[in-house]
Enzyme design. Structure first.
Site, PDB file in Angstrom:
ATOM      1  N   ASP A 127      44.270  46.645  41.135  1.00  0.00           N
ATOM      2  CA  ASP A 127      43.756  47.468  42.240  1.00  0.00           C
ATOM      3  C   ASP A 127      44.822  48.463  42.677  1.00  0.00           C
ATOM      4  O   ASP A 127      44.533  49.629  42.965  1.00  0.00           O
ATOM      5  CB  ASP A 127      43.374  46.586  43.447  1.00  0.00           C
ATOM      6  CG  ASP A 127      41.891  46.238  43.464  1.00  0.00           C
ATOM      7  OD1 ASP A 127      41.307  46.109  42.363  1.00  0.00           O
ATOM      8  OD2 ASP A 127      41.320  46.080  44.560  1.00  0.00           O
ATOM      9  N   LYS A 164      56.319  35.003  38.917  1.00  0.00           N
ATOM     10  CA  LYS A 164      57.103  34.665  40.112  1.00  0.00           C
ATOM     11  C   LYS A 164      57.942  33.440  39.736  1.00  0.00           C
ATOM     12  O   LYS A 164      57.876  32.378  40.367  1.00  0.00           O
ATOM     13  CB  LYS A 164      56.143  34.389  41.291  1.00  0.00           C
ATOM     14  CG  LYS A 164      56.819  34.243  42.636  1.00  0.00           C
ATOM     15  CD  LYS A 164      57.386  35.530  43.197  1.00  0.00           C
ATOM     16  CE  LYS A 164      58.168  35.267  44.471  1.00  0.00           C
ATOM     17  NZ  LYS A 164      58.908  36.454  44.955  1.00  0.00           N
ATOM     18  N   ASP A 202      44.883  40.651  39.342  1.00  0.00           N
ATOM     19  CA  ASP A 202      43.833  41.130  40.249  1.00  0.00           C
ATOM     20  C   ASP A 202      44.439  42.130  41.227  1.00  0.00           C
ATOM     21  O   ASP A 202      43.916  43.234  41.435  1.00  0.00           O
ATOM     22  CB  ASP A 202      43.236  39.928  41.001  1.00  0.00           C
ATOM     23  CG  ASP A 202      42.155  40.348  41.980  1.00  0.00           C
ATOM     24  OD1 ASP A 202      41.328  41.206  41.614  1.00  0.00           O
ATOM     25  OD2 ASP A 202      42.144  39.824  43.115  1.00  0.00           O
ATOM     26  N   TYR A 212      42.631  30.762  40.288  1.00  0.00           N
ATOM     27  CA  TYR A 212      41.196  31.045  40.322  1.00  0.00           C
ATOM     28  C   TYR A 212      40.368  29.839  39.886  1.00  0.00           C
ATOM     29  O   TYR A 212      39.290  29.603  40.422  1.00  0.00           O
ATOM     30  CB  TYR A 212      40.854  32.208  39.380  1.00  0.00           C
ATOM     31  CG  TYR A 212      40.913  33.575  40.006  1.00  0.00           C
ATOM     32  CD1 TYR A 212      42.115  34.095  40.448  1.00  0.00           C
ATOM     33  CD2 TYR A 212      39.767  34.352  40.128  1.00  0.00           C
ATOM     34  CE1 TYR A 212      42.177  35.364  40.996  1.00  0.00           C
ATOM     35  CE2 TYR A 212      39.821  35.615  40.677  1.00  0.00           C
ATOM     36  CZ  TYR A 212      41.026  36.120  41.109  1.00  0.00           C
ATOM     37  OH  TYR A 212      41.074  37.372  41.650  1.00  0.00           O
ATOM     38  N   ASP A 268      56.678  40.680  43.157  1.00  0.00           N
ATOM     39  CA  ASP A 268      56.975  41.520  44.332  1.00  0.00           C
ATOM     40  C   ASP A 268      57.701  42.797  43.902  1.00  0.00           C
ATOM     41  O   ASP A 268      57.378  43.899  44.337  1.00  0.00           O
ATOM     42  CB  ASP A 268      57.764  40.743  45.405  1.00  0.00           C
ATOM     43  CG  ASP A 268      58.960  39.984  44.855  1.00  0.00           C
ATOM     44  OD1 ASP A 268      59.113  39.874  43.618  1.00  0.00           O
ATOM     45  OD2 ASP A 268      59.774  39.487  45.668  1.00  0.00           O
TER      46      ASP A 268
HETATM   47  C1  IPM Z   1      37.962  41.752  40.015  1.00  0.00           C
HETATM   48  C2  IPM Z   1      37.317  41.241  41.282  1.00  0.00           C
HETATM   49  C3  IPM Z   1      36.952  39.779  41.080  1.00  0.00           C
HETATM   50  C4  IPM Z   1      38.237  39.017  40.855  1.00  0.00           C
HETATM   51  C5  IPM Z   1      36.119  39.151  42.234  1.00  0.00           C
HETATM   52  C6  IPM Z   1      34.832  39.903  42.449  1.00  0.00           C
HETATM   53  C7  IPM Z   1      35.846  37.702  41.996  1.00  0.00           C
HETATM   54  O1  IPM Z   1      38.158  41.430  42.364  1.00  0.00           O
HETATM   55  O2  IPM Z   1      37.298  41.737  38.975  1.00  0.00           O
HETATM   56  O3  IPM Z   1      39.115  42.162  40.078  1.00  0.00           O
HETATM   57  O4  IPM Z   1      38.912  38.615  41.823  1.00  0.00           O
HETATM   58  O5  IPM Z   1      38.602  38.827  39.702  1.00  0.00           O
HETATM   59 MG    MG Z   2      39.914  42.574  41.903  1.00  0.00          MG
END
Ligand code: IPM
Ligand code: MG
Length: 355
Positions: free
Chosen positions: A245, A185, A241, A136, A217
């Site tokens: 999700d 990884k 990240d 990042y 993975d």
């Molecule tokens: C998160 C989001 C952010 C990230 C984006 C909006 C930059 O996906 O907070 O998980 O990738 O960290």
């Molecule tokens: Mg995210």
């Protein structure tokens, strides 16, 4: 006590409005709330997604409640002006290196998970994601190559960066079920080799925490196969990240999950932090009252707990939300018809009943 609210783009303003109502209902003494622009809206108003005054406001506060950033109208802008830069800028400028993303199933919601109910039932995990480093924040750019334009992004972690987030992970595991899974990884990446070696070093200071390592993975597979095996997942910025999700889909809806981003700065009341729902700005449903404000309200609960030392109030909000989630009052994300403000109303009713 000072809280900066940064509603941002898309559904950010709608969901933070409901969190604000909950905060107002608590009637905390000596609380100042101020609001600032961030993201695409800030770019449109001030020419920058993270205006200097917003950054200063965040610095001068004890905690930040953040909505979401992201706006399709800004998709064509150069990277430094894109709304996402606002949250990345806040994380790095404020030194918020530790991102805590809890994901736990709610009784009654097993049917909403993408997983079979009997598998979803056992989810109670915390992703501890490093937030100031990795690919990042490495150098990046575009260059020519034999194959045409080539994009590149440098991935790196040094020992100090890994050490401080590892401490966060181990300390979180101590307070939970005492298990920590470090995800990397290391079979391919040098970054991950340093990561793993450093985590093993730090582990010596936490002999009571059971540590294991998983390649990312495999971790992704294990999370859908048997998520109940995880307690704390410690990982880097990019893997965190993605896995956070994924964890939200396992629970049932991304509209339920809150997060805390913390650094080292201590305030009079706790640790300074920024709190945000892990869902994004969801432009497709913005302004329609369809967004679930629960993640924003739970982010407020985390804020009260970690930055303001208001554990009682945080617990009350969490209990009120649990009651609402278990009830018929459900938003579209959970197959219901309740609007954003109706869900807010229901949380407020439960909060009053609990006081
Ligand atoms: C998160 C989001 C952010 C990230 C984006 C909006 C930059 O996906 O907070 O998980 O990738 O960290
Ligand atoms: Mg995210």
């Amino acid at each position: 006590m000072k809280i900066a609210i940064l509603p941002g783009d898309g559904i950010g303003p709608e969901v933070t409005e409901q969190a604000r109502r909950v905060l107002d209902a608590l009637d905390l003494p000596k609380l100042t709330i101020w609001e600032g622009d961030v993201g695409g809206i800030a770019y449109k108003r001030h020419g920058h997604p993270l205006p200097q005054e917003t950054l200063e406001m965040a610095r001068a506060s004890d905690a930040v409640l953040f909505g979401a950033v992201g706006d399709p109208e800004c998709d064509e802008l150069p990277r430094e002006h894109r709304p996402e830069q606002a949250i990345l800028g806040l994380r790095s400028e404020l030194g918020l290196f530790a991102n805590l993303r809890p994901a736990a199933g709610y009784p009654g919601l097993e049917g909403m998970s993408s997983l079979r109910p009997e598998i979803a039932r056992g989810i109670d995990l915390l992703v501890v994601r490093e937030l100031n480093g990795d690919v990042y924040f490495g150098d990046k750019g575009e260059r020519g190559s034999d194959g045409g334009r080539e994009g590149w992004d440098a991935m790196s972690y040094n020992e100090a960066e890994v050490r401080r987030i590892a401490h966060t992970g181990f300390q979180a595991a101590q307070k939970r079920r005492g298990r920590l899974t470090s995800v990397d990884k290391a079979n391919v990446l040098e970054t991950s080799r340093i990561w793993r070696e450093t985590v093993i070093e730090v582990a010596k200071e936490y002999p009571e925490v059971e540590l294991d390592h998983m390649y990312v993975d495999n971790a992704a597979m294990q999370m859908v196969r048997s998520p109940g095996q995880f307690d704390v997942i410690l990982t880097g910025n990019l893997f965190g990240d993605i896995l956070s999700d994924q964890a939200s889909a396992c629970v049932g809806s991304i509209g339920l999950l809150a997060s805390a981003s913390m650094g080292e700065r201590q305030t009079k009341f706790g640790t300074f932090g920024l709190y945000e729902p892990i869902h994004g700005s969801a432009p497709d449903i913005a302004g329609q009252g369809k967004a679930n404000p629960v993640a924003a309200i739970l982010s407020l609960a985390m804020l009260l707990r970690h930055s303001l030392g208001c554990e009682t109030e945080a617990g009350r909000i969490e209990r009120a939300v649990a009651k609402v989630v278990a009830s018929e009052v459900r938003g579209a994300d959970l197959g219901g018809t309740a609007s954003t403000s109706e869900i807010g109303d229901a949380v407020l009713r439960q909060l009053t009943a609990l006081s």
